[in-house]
Design an enzyme around this catalytic site. Sequence first.
Site, PDB file in Angstrom:
ATOM      1  N   SER A 120      51.145 -28.454  67.989  1.00  0.00           N
ATOM      2  CA  SER A 120      49.699 -28.547  68.250  1.00  0.00           C
ATOM      3  C   SER A 120      49.286 -30.013  68.333  1.00  0.00           C
ATOM      4  O   SER A 120      48.175 -30.320  68.773  1.00  0.00           O
ATOM      5  CB  SER A 120      48.904 -27.824  67.154  1.00  0.00           C
ATOM      6  OG  SER A 120      49.355 -28.222  65.866  1.00  0.00           O
ATOM      7  N   ASP A 144      58.099 -28.639  64.401  1.00  0.00           N
ATOM      8  CA  ASP A 144      58.263 -27.722  65.537  1.00  0.00           C
ATOM      9  C   ASP A 144      59.266 -28.260  66.539  1.00  0.00           C
ATOM     10  O   ASP A 144      59.190 -29.439  66.938  1.00  0.00           O
ATOM     11  CB  ASP A 144      56.915 -27.562  66.268  1.00  0.00           C
ATOM     12  CG  ASP A 144      56.151 -26.336  65.822  1.00  0.00           C
ATOM     13  OD1 ASP A 144      56.779 -25.360  65.384  1.00  0.00           O
ATOM     14  OD2 ASP A 144      54.910 -26.359  65.925  1.00  0.00           O
ATOM     15  N   LYS A 146      60.923 -25.488  62.970  1.00  0.00           N
ATOM     16  CA  LYS A 146      60.304 -24.195  63.293  1.00  0.00           C
ATOM     17  C   LYS A 146      60.468 -23.965  64.786  1.00  0.00           C
ATOM     18  O   LYS A 146      60.392 -24.915  65.566  1.00  0.00           O
ATOM     19  CB  LYS A 146      58.818 -24.207  62.913  1.00  0.00           C
ATOM     20  CG  LYS A 146      58.059 -22.949  63.358  1.00  0.00           C
ATOM     21  CD  LYS A 146      56.724 -22.801  62.671  1.00  0.00           C
ATOM     22  CE  LYS A 146      55.557 -23.476  63.341  1.00  0.00           C
ATOM     23  NZ  LYS A 146      55.323 -23.100  64.740  1.00  0.00           N
ATOM     24  N   GLU A 177      59.623 -20.838  68.038  1.00  0.00           N
ATOM     25  CA  GLU A 177      58.879 -19.625  68.383  1.00  0.00           C
ATOM     26  C   GLU A 177      59.796 -18.569  68.999  1.00  0.00           C
ATOM     27  O   GLU A 177      60.705 -18.912  69.771  1.00  0.00           O
ATOM     28  CB  GLU A 177      57.763 -19.969  69.387  1.00  0.00           C
ATOM     29  CG  GLU A 177      56.720 -20.914  68.836  1.00  0.00           C
ATOM     30  CD  GLU A 177      55.605 -21.231  69.846  1.00  0.00           C
ATOM     31  OE1 GLU A 177      55.593 -20.654  70.955  1.00  0.00           O
ATOM     32  OE2 GLU A 177      54.750 -22.069  69.507  1.00  0.00           O
ATOM     33  N   GLU A 188      51.150 -15.533  63.716  1.00  0.00           N
ATOM     34  CA  GLU A 188      49.912 -16.091  64.283  1.00  0.00           C
ATOM     35  C   GLU A 188      49.121 -15.008  65.008  1.00  0.00           C
ATOM     36  O   GLU A 188      49.636 -14.321  65.894  1.00  0.00           O
ATOM     37  CB  GLU A 188      50.254 -17.244  65.245  1.00  0.00           C
ATOM     38  CG  GLU A 188      49.010 -17.866  65.878  1.00  0.00           C
ATOM     39  CD  GLU A 188      49.228 -19.229  66.499  1.00  0.00           C
ATOM     40  OE1 GLU A 188      50.335 -19.799  66.366  1.00  0.00           O
ATOM     41  OE2 GLU A 188      48.271 -19.737  67.122  1.00  0.00           O
TER      42      GLU A 188
END
Length: 271
Positions: free
Chosen positions: A52, A90, A120, A122, A189
């Site tokens: 982000s 991330d 991390k 996704e 999320e």
Amino acid sequence: MSVNKEIKRITTHILQEMKNRGEKIAMLTAYDFSMATILDDAGLDVLLVGDSASNVMAGHETTLPITLDQMIYHAQSVVRGASRAFVVVDLPFGSYQGNSLEALNSAIRIMKESGAHGVKLEGGAEVVESIQRIITAGIPVMGHLGLTPQSIYKFGTYTVRAKDEAEAAKLKTDIIALQEAGCFAVVLEKIPAKLAKEVSQLIQIPTIGIGAGPDCDGQVLVVNDMIGLTKGFRPRFLRQYLDLYAGIKDAAQSYIQDVKSKDFPNEKEQY
Ligand code: KIV
């Protein structure tokens, strides 16, 4: 507020113990040294160097443009400010999808060049091979399911995920796959609170929610949103603890006024 400052460094083992005894895990994003220092001092358990940063630090519309080098730069700054928190970074878009060797190399670069404590990424079943390969190298991995912003062009919208049976069923299969692959925690999320509760009870490892209700084992927010630095971003799940946008604007306007009126610097503010 109970923050155990005796703990020298939060570890994946401590995070697991927190879930086991029902103590919630507090996680926020951080992208720079100053913020990381404050958040670490406040007692955050986990600092996430989130991609982000692409939105809130670099001003991009999505998380896709941020590069591995840029993530490493942010991570280095956060690690220098965090003496107690566990720092997770991330893996950015394009640094791990579809090629487990590339995923491993990206994770190794993050760990080696930033000094962070874990990564991390996704996705569910489709990234399990990469997760296994990274964990085999001794690197802790946090999963991320539900709304996965790196897939925004596939979803087409940032709306709540897994509202229908089929997507909820896939999420349950995915989270079990992530646990079996060895993830130490999973971010959930923007999914229905009921589903988040169900999967948090289904798996042994901690879940960390953002827009996923109160029954996850921990919560995460983007720090810039939480302290009101992000102008006009007020999703339902966000609790805004400060209005720093207004505060900083006021301070900047006072400064302009003082400079223009020659009030600053005064006699005490010079040599
Ligand atoms: O990049 C990020 O900030 C994140 C959180 C929203 C979990 O992944």
